[in-house]
Design a protein around this motif. Structure first.
Motif, PDB file in Angstrom:
ATOM      1  N   CYS A 134      96.386  23.696  55.654  1.00 31.03           N
ATOM      2  CA  CYS A 134      94.966  23.842  55.309  1.00 31.03           C
ATOM      3  C   CYS A 134      94.399  24.926  56.219  1.00 31.03           C
ATOM      4  O   CYS A 134      94.145  24.672  57.404  1.00 31.03           O
ATOM      5  N   THR A 135      94.202  26.140  55.684  1.00 31.71           N
ATOM      6  CA  THR A 135      93.918  27.247  56.590  1.00 31.71           C
ATOM      7  C   THR A 135      92.991  28.292  55.979  1.00 31.71           C
ATOM      8  O   THR A 135      92.838  28.386  54.761  1.00 31.71           O
ATOM      9  N   HIS A 136      92.413  29.084  56.855  1.00 32.09           N
ATOM     10  CA  HIS A 136      91.403  30.080  56.483  1.00 32.09           C
ATOM     11  C   HIS A 136      91.665  31.343  57.295  1.00 32.09           C
ATOM     12  O   HIS A 136      91.131  31.528  58.379  1.00 32.09           O
ATOM     13  N   PRO A 137      92.520  32.224  56.788  1.00 33.11           N
ATOM     14  CA  PRO A 137      92.870  33.429  57.550  1.00 33.11           C
ATOM     15  C   PRO A 137      91.728  34.427  57.567  1.00 33.11           C
ATOM     16  O   PRO A 137      90.764  34.309  56.799  1.00 33.11           O
ATOM     17  N   PRO A 138      91.817  35.438  58.430  1.00 28.54           N
ATOM     18  CA  PRO A 138      90.833  36.530  58.367  1.00 28.54           C
ATOM     19  C   PRO A 138      90.995  37.279  57.060  1.00 28.54           C
ATOM     20  O   PRO A 138      92.055  37.248  56.428  1.00 28.54           O
ATOM     21  N   TYR A 139      89.942  37.948  56.645  1.00 25.05           N
ATOM     22  CA  TYR A 139      89.979  38.739  55.422  1.00 25.05           C
ATOM     23  C   TYR A 139      90.240  40.184  55.800  1.00 25.05           C
ATOM     24  O   TYR A 139      89.331  41.016  55.828  1.00 25.05           O
ATOM     25  N   SER A 140      91.499  40.463  56.139  1.00 27.09           N
ATOM     26  CA  SER A 140      91.859  41.774  56.654  1.00 27.09           C
ATOM     27  C   SER A 140      90.963  42.068  57.868  1.00 27.09           C
ATOM     28  O   SER A 140      90.755  41.187  58.706  1.00 27.09           O
ATOM     29  N   ASN A 141      90.401  43.262  57.972  1.00 31.47           N
ATOM     30  CA  ASN A 141      89.574  43.615  59.140  1.00 31.47           C
ATOM     31  C   ASN A 141      88.086  43.621  58.814  1.00 31.47           C
ATOM     32  O   ASN A 141      87.314  44.335  59.448  1.00 31.47           O
ATOM     33  N   ILE A 142      87.666  42.816  57.836  1.00 24.78           N
ATOM     34  CA  ILE A 142      86.238  42.710  57.527  1.00 24.78           C
ATOM     35  C   ILE A 142      85.474  42.224  58.759  1.00 24.78           C
ATOM     36  O   ILE A 142      84.399  42.723  59.092  1.00 24.78           O
ATOM     37  N   ILE A 143      86.027  41.204  59.423  1.00 21.37           N
ATOM     38  CA  ILE A 143      85.514  40.758  60.718  1.00 21.37           C
ATOM     39  C   ILE A 143      86.661  40.873  61.713  1.00 21.37           C
ATOM     40  O   ILE A 143      87.706  40.249  61.517  1.00 21.37           O
ATOM     41  N   LYS A 144      86.486  41.671  62.744  1.00 18.73           N
ATOM     42  CA  LYS A 144      87.504  41.798  63.785  1.00 18.73           C
ATOM     43  C   LYS A 144      87.223  40.757  64.866  1.00 18.73           C
ATOM     44  O   LYS A 144      86.205  40.817  65.549  1.00 18.73           O
ATOM     45  N   TYR A 145      88.156  39.815  64.993  1.00 14.22           N
ATOM     46  CA  TYR A 145      87.932  38.694  65.903  1.00 14.22           C
ATOM     47  C   TYR A 145      88.375  38.985  67.332  1.00 14.22           C
ATOM     48  O   TYR A 145      88.102  38.180  68.235  1.00 14.22           O
ATOM     49  N   SER A 146      89.055  40.084  67.540  1.00 14.06           N
ATOM     50  CA  SER A 146      89.496  40.397  68.900  1.00 14.06           C
ATOM     51  C   SER A 146      89.634  41.907  69.061  1.00 14.06           C
ATOM     52  O   SER A 146      89.672  42.663  68.082  1.00 14.06           O
ATOM     53  N   HIS A 147      89.722  42.319  70.291  1.00 15.14           N
ATOM     54  CA  HIS A 147      89.997  43.715  70.628  1.00 15.14           C
ATOM     55  C   HIS A 147      91.134  43.715  71.645  1.00 15.14           C
ATOM     56  O   HIS A 147      91.075  43.015  72.651  1.00 15.14           O
ATOM     57  N   GLY A 148      92.182  44.446  71.352  1.00 13.90           N
ATOM     58  CA  GLY A 148      93.297  44.540  72.275  1.00 13.90           C
ATOM     59  C   GLY A 148      94.404  43.542  72.023  1.00 13.90           C
ATOM     60  O   GLY A 148      95.425  43.582  72.718  1.00 13.90           O
ATOM     61  N   ILE A 149      94.244  42.628  71.056  1.00 15.86           N
ATOM     62  CA  ILE A 149      95.330  41.715  70.690  1.00 15.86           C
ATOM     63  C   ILE A 149      96.050  42.361  69.507  1.00 15.86           C
ATOM     64  O   ILE A 149      95.596  42.298  68.371  1.00 15.86           O
ATOM     65  N   LYS A 150      97.174  42.979  69.798  1.00 20.10           N
ATOM     66  CA  LYS A 150      97.851  43.843  68.834  1.00 20.10           C
ATOM     67  C   LYS A 150      98.223  43.111  67.546  1.00 20.10           C
ATOM     68  O   LYS A 150      98.130  43.665  66.443  1.00 20.10           O
ATOM     69  N   ASP A 151      98.648  41.870  67.642  1.00 22.15           N
ATOM     70  CA  ASP A 151      99.159  41.146  66.480  1.00 22.15           C
ATOM     71  C   ASP A 151      98.095  40.335  65.748  1.00 22.15           C
ATOM     72  O   ASP A 151      98.430  39.586  64.823  1.00 22.15           O
ATOM     73  N   ASP A 152      96.843  40.463  66.135  1.00 22.61           N
ATOM     74  CA  ASP A 152      95.752  39.770  65.450  1.00 22.61           C
ATOM     75  C   ASP A 152      95.555  40.400  64.071  1.00 22.61           C
ATOM     76  O   ASP A 152      95.217  41.582  63.953  1.00 22.61           O
ATOM     77  N   ILE A 164      93.824  46.811  54.962  1.00 22.59           N
ATOM     78  CA  ILE A 164      94.202  45.960  53.830  1.00 22.59           C
ATOM     79  C   ILE A 164      95.693  46.005  53.494  1.00 22.59           C
ATOM     80  O   ILE A 164      96.342  44.950  53.378  1.00 22.59           O
ATOM     81  N   ASN A 165      96.275  47.172  53.335  1.00 22.22           N
ATOM     82  CA  ASN A 165      97.681  47.233  52.943  1.00 22.22           C
ATOM     83  C   ASN A 165      98.604  46.637  53.995  1.00 22.22           C
ATOM     84  O   ASN A 165      99.547  45.902  53.674  1.00 22.22           O
ATOM     85  N   GLU A 166      98.325  46.927  55.266  1.00 22.58           N
ATOM     86  CA  GLU A 166      99.111  46.323  56.346  1.00 22.58           C
ATOM     87  C   GLU A 166      98.906  44.811  56.377  1.00 22.58           C
ATOM     88  O   GLU A 166      99.855  44.048  56.599  1.00 22.58           O
TER      89      GLU A 166
END
Length: 245
Positions: free
Chosen positions: A124-142, A148-150
């Motif tokens: 039961c999960t809710h992933p980010p919608y690509s980079n519409i909202i960036k939840y971190s800075h400097g966390i490479k694998d976030d 979108i394509n990546e």
């Protein structure tokens, strides 16, 4: 403190709309982009039973895990962002069903090496919608830092890991929305759906969830008229089933 929503009724149609976000227990809307607790409550109550193992591999501030604890499920939360983990642990610190404290991992949804094959009863999960909202800075694998394509390429790996850890004939629920670029809609939701189907899942349900109280709606209302486009006011809740293999 109220431990459950007032006048709660389980949803029975494929159109969900929650004008009141939900503020029972420790639920709150301070973490941008987190989903209404009515969504995981409905999913958990419909597709699992007490003592089942429920996974949210995009834990965020812990909305799903609050519900697993309240509903007496064994929760597992995975989150790549240490700040979100701190918020989630604070939100989960309440004196109700302490025997159902969830397990929380600082990890990557693409590599759930610490979860055995065929061991999860519900995702039961809710992933980010690509980079519409960036939840971190400097966390490479976030994944919220991926265009979108990546993002779609990486979601394919998430889907494969979800398929691996889920038991046969059990369900995986994921909420995802669309976006707009260069004046055209990007069907992010359907592209994510395709990756889960490619991983081997069967599509059980498509639920349309109406969005309310979007922070930018007031600003964008005039823009939508001026530039002739519609505001995206829906998200998709896909319910997948893993077939018995």
């Amino acid at each position: 403190m109220r431990w459950e929503p007032e006048n709660y009724n389980m949803e029975v149609t494929t159109l969900w709309s929650f004008r009141e976000r939900g503020n029972w227990a420790t639920h709150n809307g301070r973490y941008r982009g987190n989903w209404s607790p009515y969504i995981p409550r409905n999913i958990i109550k419909r597709y699992s039973k007490e003592n089942d193992m429920v996974l949210d591999q995009f834990m965020g501030s812990g909305t799903t895990l609050i519900e697993t604890k309240l509903l007496k499920r064994k929760g597992i939360g995975v989150e790549i962002n240490p700040y979100a983990i701190k918020l989630a642990k604070n939100n989960l610190d309440f004196n109700k069903n302490r025997e159902y404290e969830p397990k929380i991992y600082n990890g990557d949804a693409r590599d759930l090496y610490f979860i055995p094959n065929n061991s999860i009863d519900l995702i039961c999960t809710h992933p980010p919608y690509s980079n519409i909202i960036k939840y971190s800075h400097g966390i490479k694998d976030d994944l919220s830092n991926y265009d979108i394509n990546e993002f779609i390429d990486e979601i394919k790996i998430v889907a494969k890991e979800s398929f691996r850890v889920l038991k046969g004939n059990k369900y995986c629920a994921i909420l995802i929305g669309d976006t707009r670029k260069s004046k055209h809609v990007v069907p992010l939701g359907f592209r994510v759906m395709e990756k889960y189907l490619e991983a081997g899942f069967l599509l059980k349900e498509i639920i349309i969830k109406e969005q309310h109280n979007c922070k930018t709606t007031g600003f964008w209302y005039k823009k939508s008229i001026q530039y002739n486009f519609f505001l995206i006011a829906h998200e998709y809740l896909f319910i997948f089933r893993k077939p018995n293999l």
